[in-house]
Design a protein around this motif. Structure first.
Motif, PDB file in Angstrom:
ATOM      1  N   GLN A  23      11.486   8.783  19.461  1.00 51.08           N
ATOM      2  CA  GLN A  23      12.083   7.522  19.902  1.00 51.08           C
ATOM      3  C   GLN A  23      12.414   6.661  18.684  1.00 51.08           C
ATOM      4  N   PRO A  24      13.439   5.825  18.779  1.00 54.81           N
ATOM      5  CA  PRO A  24      13.760   4.922  17.666  1.00 54.81           C
ATOM      6  C   PRO A  24      12.601   3.968  17.372  1.00 54.81           C
ATOM      7  N   VAL A  25      12.457   3.649  16.100  1.00 55.90           N
ATOM      8  CA  VAL A  25      11.418   2.731  15.622  1.00 55.90           C
ATOM      9  C   VAL A  25      12.129   1.651  14.815  1.00 55.90           C
ATOM     10  N   ALA A  26      11.644   0.431  14.879  1.00 58.14           N
ATOM     11  CA  ALA A  26      12.217  -0.643  14.065  1.00 58.14           C
ATOM     12  C   ALA A  26      12.166  -0.237  12.589  1.00 58.14           C
ATOM     13  N   SER A  27      13.266  -0.435  11.880  1.00 58.77           N
ATOM     14  CA  SER A  27      13.321  -0.016  10.480  1.00 58.77           C
ATOM     15  C   SER A  27      12.262  -0.703   9.630  1.00 58.77           C
ATOM     16  N   GLN A  28      11.952  -1.952   9.923  1.00 55.92           N
ATOM     17  CA  GLN A  28      10.914  -2.646   9.150  1.00 55.92           C
ATOM     18  C   GLN A  28       9.572  -1.938   9.280  1.00 55.92           C
ATOM     19  N   THR A  29       9.230  -1.531  10.488  1.00 53.90           N
ATOM     20  CA  THR A  29       7.976  -0.803  10.720  1.00 53.90           C
ATOM     21  C   THR A  29       7.997   0.533  10.003  1.00 53.90           C
ATOM     22  N   TRP A  30       9.082   1.286  10.169  1.00 57.70           N
ATOM     23  CA  TRP A  30       9.184   2.621   9.580  1.00 57.70           C
ATOM     24  C   TRP A  30       9.149   2.550   8.051  1.00 57.70           C
ATOM     25  N   THR A  42       5.688   1.557   6.688  1.00 61.02           N
ATOM     26  CA  THR A  42       4.764   2.694   6.783  1.00 61.02           C
ATOM     27  C   THR A  42       5.061   3.725   5.699  1.00 61.02           C
ATOM     28  N   GLU A  43       6.328   4.042   5.498  1.00 59.52           N
ATOM     29  CA  GLU A  43       6.718   5.005   4.460  1.00 59.52           C
ATOM     30  C   GLU A  43       6.310   4.502   3.070  1.00 59.52           C
ATOM     31  N   LEU A  44       6.528   3.217   2.806  1.00 58.25           N
ATOM     32  CA  LEU A  44       6.147   2.657   1.512  1.00 58.25           C
ATOM     33  C   LEU A  44       4.642   2.770   1.301  1.00 58.25           C
ATOM     34  N   THR A  65       2.616   4.953   2.656  1.00 65.89           N
ATOM     35  CA  THR A  65       2.298   6.376   2.484  1.00 65.89           C
ATOM     36  C   THR A  65       2.615   6.835   1.064  1.00 65.89           C
ATOM     37  N   LEU A  66       3.784   6.468   0.566  1.00 65.47           N
ATOM     38  CA  LEU A  66       4.182   6.878  -0.787  1.00 65.47           C
ATOM     39  C   LEU A  66       3.280   6.246  -1.852  1.00 65.47           C
ATOM     40  N   ARG A  67       2.909   4.997  -1.656  1.00 66.73           N
ATOM     41  CA  ARG A  67       2.006   4.335  -2.617  1.00 66.73           C
ATOM     42  C   ARG A  67       0.621   4.977  -2.597  1.00 66.73           C
ATOM     43  N   ALA A  68       0.146   5.351  -1.406  1.00 64.89           N
ATOM     44  CA  ALA A  68      -1.158   6.003  -1.314  1.00 64.89           C
ATOM     45  C   ALA A  68      -1.131   7.362  -2.016  1.00 64.89           C
ATOM     46  N   LYS A  69      -0.051   8.110  -1.844  1.00 61.30           N
ATOM     47  CA  LYS A  69       0.070   9.408  -2.511  1.00 61.30           C
ATOM     48  C   LYS A  69       0.106   9.226  -4.026  1.00 61.30           C
ATOM     49  N   ALA A  70       0.820   8.216  -4.488  1.00 61.73           N
ATOM     50  CA  ALA A  70       0.923   7.974  -5.922  1.00 61.73           C
ATOM     51  C   ALA A  70      -0.417   7.547  -6.524  1.00 61.73           C
ATOM     52  N   ALA A  71      -1.220   6.842  -5.737  1.00 59.59           N
ATOM     53  CA  ALA A  71      -2.506   6.346  -6.232  1.00 59.59           C
ATOM     54  C   ALA A  71      -3.621   7.386  -6.120  1.00 59.59           C
ATOM     55  N   ALA A  72      -3.391   8.442  -5.344  1.00 61.45           N
ATOM     56  CA  ALA A  72      -4.420   9.460  -5.136  1.00 61.45           C
ATOM     57  C   ALA A  72      -4.688  10.210  -6.449  1.00 61.45           C
ATOM     58  N   PRO A  73      -5.964  10.503  -6.717  1.00 63.15           N
ATOM     59  CA  PRO A  73      -6.282  11.279  -7.928  1.00 63.15           C
ATOM     60  C   PRO A  73      -5.634  12.650  -7.885  1.00 63.15           C
ATOM     61  N   LYS A  74      -5.238  13.109  -9.041  1.00 59.44           N
ATOM     62  CA  LYS A  74      -4.556  14.417  -9.110  1.00 59.44           C
ATOM     63  C   LYS A  74      -5.442  15.476  -9.662  1.00 59.44           C
TER      64      LYS A  74
END
Length: 69
Positions: free
Chosen positions: A46-53, A56-58, A60-69
């Motif tokens: 279903q469509p989601v408001a772009s602000q919400t999507w 959430t994506e931002l 997720t990407l920040r969490a991945k970048a901050a995760a230890p490698k």
């Protein structure tokens, strides 16, 4: 014009006029002409408001970048 994906928009090398959260709020959430919110539809979901999507994506990407490698 090719649509940009979240990884491109939120990449540190992608130049935006505003910080990412402000970009989402001011430019990527609703039409400045009609005031109607933009919608994102992924696959058959279903469509989601772009602000919400985008927010959430931002996060997720920040969490991945901050995760230890």
């Amino acid at each position: 014009m090719t649509p940009l994906c979240a990884q491109q928009i939120f990449s540190p090398s992608y130049s935006l006029r505003w910080p990412r959260p402000q970009f989402i709020k001011l430019a990527a959430s609703s039409s400045s002409m009609s005031g109607k919110p933009y919608q994102v539809r992924c696959g058959d979901s279903q469509p989601v408001a772009s602000q919400t999507w985008l927010t959430t994506e931002l996060q997720t990407l920040r969490a991945k970048a901050a995760a230890p490698k």
